[in-house]
Write a protein that holds these residues in place. Structure first.
Motif, mmCIF file in Angstrom:
data_model
loop_
_atom_site.group_PDB
_atom_site.id
_atom_site.type_symbol
_atom_site.label_atom_id
_atom_site.label_comp_id
_atom_site.label_asym_id
_atom_site.label_seq_id
_atom_site.Cartn_x
_atom_site.Cartn_y
_atom_site.Cartn_z
ATOM 1 N N SER A 127 0.886 -1.093 -0.162
ATOM 2 C CA SER A 127 0.294 -0.117 0.247
ATOM 3 C C SER A 127 0.515 0.963 0.074
ATOM 4 O O SER A 127 0.708 2.373 -0.356
ATOM 5 C CB SER A 127 -1.167 0.197 0.805
ATOM 6 N N LEU A 130 2.040 1.899 -2.978
ATOM 7 C CA LEU A 130 1.119 1.960 -4.556
ATOM 8 C C LEU A 130 0.768 4.062 -3.998
ATOM 9 O O LEU A 130 0.776 4.965 -4.710
ATOM 10 C CB LEU A 130 0.051 0.811 -4.498
ATOM 11 N N ALA A 131 0.894 4.689 -3.311
ATOM 12 C CA ALA A 131 1.052 5.337 -2.967
ATOM 13 C C ALA A 131 1.735 6.352 -2.528
ATOM 14 O O ALA A 131 1.786 7.417 -4.100
ATOM 15 C CB ALA A 131 0.987 5.858 -1.505
ATOM 16 N N TYR A 134 0.904 6.676 -6.949
ATOM 17 C CA TYR A 134 0.101 7.793 -7.120
ATOM 18 C C TYR A 134 0.883 9.428 -7.055
ATOM 19 O O TYR A 134 -0.463 9.645 -8.138
ATOM 20 C CB TYR A 134 -1.345 7.185 -6.786
ATOM 21 N N GLU A 161 -7.217 6.121 -1.067
ATOM 22 C CA GLU A 161 -7.221 4.950 -0.193
ATOM 23 C C GLU A 161 -8.083 4.537 -0.611
ATOM 24 O O GLU A 161 -7.484 3.225 -0.941
ATOM 25 C CB GLU A 161 -7.980 4.813 0.808
ATOM 26 N N THR A 163 -8.495 4.497 -4.124
ATOM 27 C CA THR A 163 -7.845 4.326 -5.125
ATOM 28 C C THR A 163 -6.464 3.401 -5.091
ATOM 29 O O THR A 163 -6.546 1.922 -6.114
ATOM 30 C CB THR A 163 -6.857 5.137 -6.345
ATOM 31 N N ILE A 164 -5.985 3.252 -4.039
ATOM 32 C CA ILE A 164 -4.452 2.252 -3.825
ATOM 33 C C ILE A 164 -5.591 0.834 -3.389
ATOM 34 O O ILE A 164 -5.547 -0.527 -4.079
ATOM 35 C CB ILE A 164 -3.904 2.703 -2.253
ATOM 36 N N SER A 165 -6.554 0.898 -2.502
ATOM 37 C CA SER A 165 -7.042 -0.426 -2.263
ATOM 38 C C SER A 165 -7.481 -1.287 -3.866
ATOM 39 O O SER A 165 -7.281 -2.457 -3.621
ATOM 40 C CB SER A 165 -7.949 0.236 -1.981
ATOM 41 N N LYS A 167 -6.436 -0.747 -6.574
ATOM 42 C CA LYS A 167 -5.286 -1.504 -7.261
ATOM 43 C C LYS A 167 -4.664 -2.140 -6.820
ATOM 44 O O LYS A 167 -4.178 -2.893 -7.484
ATOM 45 C CB LYS A 167 -4.471 0.296 -7.488
ATOM 46 N N LEU A 168 -4.653 -2.314 -5.716
ATOM 47 C CA LEU A 168 -4.184 -2.904 -4.436
ATOM 48 C C LEU A 168 -4.511 -4.907 -5.182
ATOM 49 O O LEU A 168 -4.305 -5.984 -5.118
ATOM 50 C CB LEU A 168 -4.073 -2.989 -3.546
#
Length: 213
Positions: A127, A130-131, A134, A161, A163-165, A167-168
């Motif tokens: 995570s 990914l932060a 982005y 958060e 968007t990260i979730s 993509k994860l």
């Protein structure tokens, strides 16, 4: 590291420094534990080896030649370690690093159907990556070069958060596919690592040659 390897050689009363002495030195310096700290329980060692094998297989497929070694040695903070080198060169390479980070979790899920060891730490690290993806790269409308330097609104933080979730989840599915497509190789890597206690990139090359993967 050479001095630490020499200490290991002397302690074991060997005539020359061996590969395991160098690896032991790297473990002590980089991770503060020793090759001698192997997990004794066979079932648990196999479980940890599977997790580390997932990282290895993901690294092989996403960033070839980045894998250095893995071990099932343990201390208070680690149940095993996979050492990968090379920083991401671009945004897409950073995503490949996320997949490598998720490899252990995906491997345990695919093989046993369970949530893997170290899953919370792996997800947290993925995570964070990914932060960085982005925020630093201005993707998905997030244009801040450094998240910590800015006070962002609650709405923007919630959107980040979310968007990260999403993509994860997408990358986790990709990682599971890698494990399924390389299932036999994954098990071979697990077995080799569990048996030897440590696996280097040369061991991995030899394993591929023997098994024809």
């Amino acid at each position: 590291m050479a001095k630490q390897a020499e200490c290991s050689r002397i302690y074991e009363d060997r005539e020359a420094i061996e590969r395991k002495h160098l690896i032991d030195a790297a473990l002590k310096i980089g991770f503060h534990f020793s090759f001698s700290d192997q997990i004794e329980d066979k079932e648990y060692r196999d479980y940890v080896a599977l997790h580390e094998a997932g990282h290895i297989v993901a690294a092989e497929r996403c960033r070839p030649e980045s894998f250095v070694f893995a071990t099932v040695a343990a201390d208070q903070k680690h149940d095993g370690v996979t050492f990968i080198v090379g920083e991401p060169d671009n945004a897409e390479d950073l995503l490949r690093k996320v997949i490598i980070n998720l490899g252990g979790l995906a491997a345990v899920e695919v093989v046993s159907g369970e949530v893997g060891l170290g899953s919370s730490q792996d997800i947290r690290t993925a995570s964070d990556l990914l932060a960085e993806y982005y925020v630093d790269n201005g993707s998905a409308g997030f244009l801040f070069p450094d998240l910590e330097d800015y006070q962002i609104s609650g709405d923007l933080k919630a959107r980040l958060e979310h968007t990260i979730s999403a993509k994860l989840g997408e990358l986790m599915n990709e990682t599971r596919k890698i494990m399924v497509q390389n299932y036999c190789h994954l098990l071979d890597v697990r077995n080799e690592l569990s048996e030897k206690g440590i696996l280097t990139y040369r061991d991995l090359e030899n394993l591929r040659d023997r098994k024809g993967h």
